[in-house]
Scaffold this motif. Structure first.
Motif, PDB file in Angstrom:
ATOM      1  N   TRP A  39     -44.320-138.033  68.372  1.00  0.00           N
ATOM      2  CA  TRP A  39     -45.715-137.679  68.088  1.00  0.00           C
ATOM      3  C   TRP A  39     -45.936-136.190  68.276  1.00  0.00           C
ATOM      4  N   ASP A  40     -45.500-135.674  69.409  1.00  0.00           N
ATOM      5  CA  ASP A  40     -45.723-134.257  69.714  1.00  0.00           C
ATOM      6  C   ASP A  40     -45.075-133.347  68.679  1.00  0.00           C
ATOM      7  N   ARG A  41     -43.879-133.671  68.257  1.00  0.00           N
ATOM      8  CA  ARG A  41     -43.177-132.804  67.314  1.00  0.00           C
ATOM      9  C   ARG A  41     -43.701-132.929  65.887  1.00  0.00           C
ATOM     10  N   LEU A  42     -43.952-134.154  65.451  1.00  0.00           N
ATOM     11  CA  LEU A  42     -44.392-134.337  64.064  1.00  0.00           C
ATOM     12  C   LEU A  42     -45.851-133.972  63.845  1.00  0.00           C
ATOM     13  N   SER A  43     -46.684-134.095  64.874  1.00  0.00           N
ATOM     14  CA  SER A  43     -48.102-133.772  64.697  1.00  0.00           C
ATOM     15  C   SER A  43     -48.388-132.278  64.817  1.00  0.00           C
ATOM     16  N   GLU A  44     -47.445-131.516  65.344  1.00  0.00           N
ATOM     17  CA  GLU A  44     -47.644-130.076  65.534  1.00  0.00           C
ATOM     18  C   GLU A  44     -47.947-129.393  64.199  1.00  0.00           C
ATOM     19  N   GLY A  45     -49.131-128.804  64.116  1.00  0.00           N
ATOM     20  CA  GLY A  45     -49.532-128.101  62.895  1.00  0.00           C
ATOM     21  C   GLY A  45     -50.077-129.009  61.815  1.00  0.00           C
ATOM     22  N   GLY A  46     -50.153-130.325  62.104  1.00  0.00           N
ATOM     23  CA  GLY A  46     -50.632-131.279  61.110  1.00  0.00           C
ATOM     24  C   GLY A  46     -52.140-131.449  61.143  1.00  0.00           C
ATOM     25  N   ASP A  47     -52.619-132.329  60.310  1.00  0.00           N
ATOM     26  CA  ASP A  47     -54.046-132.594  60.165  1.00  0.00           C
ATOM     27  C   ASP A  47     -54.520-133.531  61.275  1.00  0.00           C
ATOM     28  N   GLU A  48     -55.276-132.999  62.241  1.00  0.00           N
ATOM     29  CA  GLU A  48     -55.740-133.807  63.369  1.00  0.00           C
ATOM     30  C   GLU A  48     -56.686-134.916  62.938  1.00  0.00           C
ATOM     31  N   MET A  87     -53.868-156.584  67.875  1.00  0.00           N
ATOM     32  CA  MET A  87     -54.521-155.899  66.754  1.00  0.00           C
ATOM     33  C   MET A  87     -55.799-155.216  67.212  1.00  0.00           C
ATOM     34  N   LYS A  88     -56.560-155.871  68.065  1.00  0.00           N
ATOM     35  CA  LYS A  88     -57.792-155.271  68.576  1.00  0.00           C
ATOM     36  C   LYS A  88     -57.471-154.014  69.383  1.00  0.00           C
ATOM     37  N   ALA A  89     -56.452-154.091  70.237  1.00  0.00           N
ATOM     38  CA  ALA A  89     -56.052-152.921  71.037  1.00  0.00           C
ATOM     39  C   ALA A  89     -55.548-151.802  70.130  1.00  0.00           C
ATOM     40  N   LEU A  90     -54.788-152.156  69.097  1.00  0.00           N
ATOM     41  CA  LEU A  90     -54.265-151.158  68.164  1.00  0.00           C
ATOM     42  C   LEU A  90     -55.396-150.445  67.431  1.00  0.00           C
ATOM     43  N   LEU A  91     -56.377-151.192  66.978  1.00  0.00           N
ATOM     44  CA  LEU A  91     -57.488-150.601  66.224  1.00  0.00           C
ATOM     45  C   LEU A  91     -58.393-149.724  67.089  1.00  0.00           C
ATOM     46  N   GLN A  92     -58.300-149.862  68.390  1.00  0.00           N
ATOM     47  CA  GLN A  92     -59.063-149.009  69.299  1.00  0.00           C
ATOM     48  C   GLN A  92     -58.336-147.704  69.610  1.00  0.00           C
ATOM     49  N   THR A  93     -57.097-147.604  69.154  1.00  0.00           N
ATOM     50  CA  THR A  93     -56.294-146.412  69.391  1.00  0.00           C
ATOM     51  C   THR A  93     -56.857-145.255  68.591  1.00  0.00           C
ATOM     52  N   LYS A  94     -57.170-144.173  69.263  1.00  0.00           N
ATOM     53  CA  LYS A  94     -57.742-143.006  68.584  1.00  0.00           C
ATOM     54  C   LYS A  94     -56.674-142.148  67.915  1.00  0.00           C
ATOM     55  N   LYS A  95     -55.564-141.973  68.556  1.00  0.00           N
ATOM     56  CA  LYS A  95     -54.496-141.146  67.992  1.00  0.00           C
ATOM     57  C   LYS A  95     -53.157-141.813  68.268  1.00  0.00           C
ATOM     58  N   LYS A  96     -52.449-141.282  69.246  1.00  0.00           N
ATOM     59  CA  LYS A  96     -51.116-141.767  69.597  1.00  0.00           C
ATOM     60  C   LYS A  96     -51.214-143.130  70.281  1.00  0.00           C
ATOM     61  N   ILE A  97     -50.292-144.021  69.969  1.00  0.00           N
ATOM     62  CA  ILE A  97     -50.279-145.363  70.539  1.00  0.00           C
ATOM     63  C   ILE A  97     -49.867-145.326  72.005  1.00  0.00           C
ATOM     64  N   ASP A  98     -50.587-146.107  72.805  1.00  0.00           N
ATOM     65  CA  ASP A  98     -50.240-146.334  74.205  1.00  0.00           C
ATOM     66  C   ASP A  98     -49.491-147.663  74.242  1.00  0.00           C
ATOM     67  N   MET A  99     -48.175-147.571  74.316  1.00  0.00           N
ATOM     68  CA  MET A  99     -47.335-148.758  74.258  1.00  0.00           C
ATOM     69  C   MET A  99     -47.655-149.740  75.382  1.00  0.00           C
ATOM     70  N   ASN A 100     -47.958-149.228  76.572  1.00  0.00           N
ATOM     71  CA  ASN A 100     -48.271-150.106  77.702  1.00  0.00           C
ATOM     72  C   ASN A 100     -49.550-150.893  77.451  1.00  0.00           C
ATOM     73  N   ALA A 101     -50.547-150.279  76.838  1.00  0.00           N
ATOM     74  CA  ALA A 101     -51.804-150.965  76.533  1.00  0.00           C
ATOM     75  C   ALA A 101     -51.547-152.102  75.534  1.00  0.00           C
ATOM     76  N   LEU A 102     -50.712-151.859  74.536  1.00  0.00           N
ATOM     77  CA  LEU A 102     -50.407-152.902  73.559  1.00  0.00           C
ATOM     78  C   LEU A 102     -49.614-154.027  74.208  1.00  0.00           C
ATOM     79  N   MET A 103     -48.674-153.670  75.091  1.00  0.00           N
ATOM     80  CA  MET A 103     -47.872-154.667  75.784  1.00  0.00           C
ATOM     81  C   MET A 103     -48.757-155.559  76.664  1.00  0.00           C
ATOM     82  N   LYS A 104     -49.703-154.931  77.361  1.00  0.00           N
ATOM     83  CA  LYS A 104     -50.634-155.696  78.209  1.00  0.00           C
ATOM     84  C   LYS A 104     -51.498-156.619  77.356  1.00  0.00           C
ATOM     85  N   ALA A 105     -51.948-156.133  76.214  1.00  0.00           N
ATOM     86  CA  ALA A 105     -52.740-156.978  75.311  1.00  0.00           C
ATOM     87  C   ALA A 105     -51.914-158.170  74.832  1.00  0.00           C
TER      88      ALA A 105
END
Length: 108
Positions: A39-48, A87-105
Motif C-alpha cells: 500500500w505504502d509503495r503503490l499509493s505514493e504519488g497516486g490519487d488519494e 463484507m460489512k467490515a470491508l465496506l467500512q474501510t476508508k483506505k487500506k484494509i485492516d486485516m485484523n478487523a476483517l479476521m475478527k469480523a
C-alpha cells in the motif's frame, strides 16, 4: 515489465484509450505487514480520492487491489452470517484494509 514471471505491456493509447478501473492488479497479502508494504509503495504519488476498500490508483493511474490472501474465502463463506460480517467490515474501510478487523469480523 514482468510480474510473477508474467510479461505485461502498457501502451499509450492516445486520447481514445485511457486507463480506467476496468483493469486492476490484485496483490494478495498474507499479513498486515505485507498490506502496509505494498500500500505504502503503490499509493505514493497516486490519487488519494481513489483509495477505498483496499483499492488504490498509483501515480500512473493504474488500479491496484491490496487485499488479504483469504479475502475471497471469507466473503464467499457458506455461512451467510460470516460472509456478511466480513463484507460489512470491508465496506467500512476508508483506505487500506485492516486485516485484523476483517479476521475478527469473520470469526465473529
Amino acid at each position: 515489465m514482468k510480474l510473477e514471471g508474467q510479461t505485461f505491456v502498457g501502451l499509450n493509447g492516445g486520447p481514445h484509450f485511457k486507463f480506467n478501473e476496468a483493469i486492476s492488479f490484485i496483490v494478495n497479502c498474507d499479513s498486515q505487514e505485507e498490506i502496509d508494504y505494498y500500500w505504502d509503495r503503490l499509493s505514493e504519488g497516486g490519487d488519494e480520492k481513489a483509495q477505498v476498500c483496499g483499492w488504490l490508483k498509483d501515480k500512473y493511474g493504474v488500479s491496484w487491489q491490496i487485499v488479504p490472501s483469504n479475502l475471497n474465502e471469507w466473503i464467499s463463506d457458506t455461512n451467510p452470517e460470516k460472509s456478511e460480517r466480513v463484507m460489512k467490515a470491508l465496506l467500512q474501510t476508508k483506505k487500506k484494509i485492516d486485516m485484523n478487523a476483517l479476521m475478527k469480523a469473520y470469526e465473529g
